[in-house]
Write a protein that holds these residues in place. Structure first.
Motif, PDB file in Angstrom:
ATOM      1  N   GLU A 112      -7.596  18.613   3.355  1.00 34.20           N
ATOM      2  CA  GLU A 112      -6.637  17.636   2.832  1.00 34.20           C
ATOM      3  C   GLU A 112      -6.772  16.347   3.639  1.00 34.20           C
ATOM      4  O   GLU A 112      -6.879  16.389   4.861  1.00 34.20           O
ATOM      5  N   ARG A 113      -6.760  15.211   2.949  1.00 34.75           N
ATOM      6  CA  ARG A 113      -6.869  13.899   3.594  1.00 34.75           C
ATOM      7  C   ARG A 113      -5.666  13.066   3.186  1.00 34.75           C
ATOM      8  O   ARG A 113      -5.468  12.815   1.999  1.00 34.75           O
ATOM      9  N   ILE A 114      -4.897  12.641   4.176  1.00 29.10           N
ATOM     10  CA  ILE A 114      -3.662  11.914   3.887  1.00 29.10           C
ATOM     11  C   ILE A 114      -3.659  10.601   4.656  1.00 29.10           C
ATOM     12  O   ILE A 114      -3.824  10.578   5.875  1.00 29.10           O
ATOM     13  N   GLY A 115      -3.453   9.512   3.925  1.00 29.24           N
ATOM     14  CA  GLY A 115      -3.294   8.201   4.520  1.00 29.24           C
ATOM     15  C   GLY A 115      -1.819   7.839   4.540  1.00 29.24           C
ATOM     16  O   GLY A 115      -1.162   7.859   3.499  1.00 29.24           O
ATOM     17  N   LEU A 116      -1.297   7.547   5.710  1.00 30.48           N
ATOM     18  CA  LEU A 116       0.112   7.200   5.874  1.00 30.48           C
ATOM     19  C   LEU A 116       0.221   5.702   6.106  1.00 30.48           C
ATOM     20  O   LEU A 116      -0.391   5.180   7.030  1.00 30.48           O
ATOM     21  N   ASP A 117       0.980   5.021   5.252  1.00 33.68           N
ATOM     22  CA  ASP A 117       1.111   3.572   5.391  1.00 33.68           C
ATOM     23  C   ASP A 117       2.366   3.114   4.662  1.00 33.68           C
ATOM     24  O   ASP A 117       2.632   3.575   3.546  1.00 33.68           O
ATOM     25  N   PRO A 118       3.156   2.211   5.258  1.00 36.56           N
ATOM     26  CA  PRO A 118       4.355   1.730   4.571  1.00 36.56           C
ATOM     27  C   PRO A 118       4.038   0.936   3.305  1.00 36.56           C
ATOM     28  O   PRO A 118       4.908   0.739   2.466  1.00 36.56           O
ATOM     29  N   LEU A 119       2.789   0.517   3.130  1.00 38.47           N
ATOM     30  CA  LEU A 119       2.389  -0.238   1.938  1.00 38.47           C
ATOM     31  C   LEU A 119       1.606   0.620   0.940  1.00 38.47           C
ATOM     32  O   LEU A 119       0.960   0.085   0.040  1.00 38.47           O
TER      33      LEU A 119
END
Length: 168
Positions: free
Chosen positions: A24-31
């Protein structure tokens, strides 16, 4: 490779597409919602809209967390580091690349110091730590590629790269 990977402050470019063997690949970003509207939904990763100070995942979720040029952009560095530690599994790896600078800027409100690891991750094992020269101002990745190690240990600007392991 069946690891869960997360990229803090991932940006819109599919920063984890290279990790093609990850479970699993998760990008965390407020945008993240804005990136999805720009076509990031076509990337082979999941984007999650959130701040690193409140990562919306359970304790010990991730095998690898990356933060490339993002931790100096957060509002509360202590809380961000506590959250990274919380969601890393025991024995998991934290990869960091960050500009070291003594004065805050509008986009980089956190002042970063060479003592970052001791200040925020004192119990983690250091696999690798490099202090690199800032040869090209505002070009963190160019400086990383140049890889010119700092000779003067009192220099206040540069690029810090670290690979840390959370204790078991």
């Amino acid at each position: 490779d069946v690891y869960k990977r997360q990229d803090i402050g991932c940006g819109p470019r599919g920063s984890l597409e290279w990790a093609d063997k990850a479970k699993e690949r998760i990008g965390l970003d407020p945008l993240a919602d804005k990136y999805l509207a720009l076509g990031a939904d076509k990337h082979n990763m999941k984007y999650v809209k959130a701040y690193v100070e409140q990562i919306p995942f359970p304790d010990e979720t991730f095998d690898v967390i990356c933060s490339f040029n993002s931790l100096d952009h957060v509002e509360d560095l202590s809380q961000a580091c506590a959250e990274i530690s919380r969601v890393l599994k025991k024995g998991a790896v934290f990869l960091l690349v960050v500009d070291i600078h003594k004065l805050p800027t509008l986009t980089e409100p956190q002042t970063m110091r060479w003592s970052f690891v001791n200040d925020y991750f004192p119990n983690f094992e250091v696999y690798q730590e490099k202090h690199l020269e800032r040869v090209r101002k505002s070009k963190i990745y160019a400086n990383l590629r140049l890889g010119k190690e700092i000779k003067n240990k009192h220099k206040s600007n540069g690029v810090l790269t670290v690979m840390l392991k959370k204790p078991i």
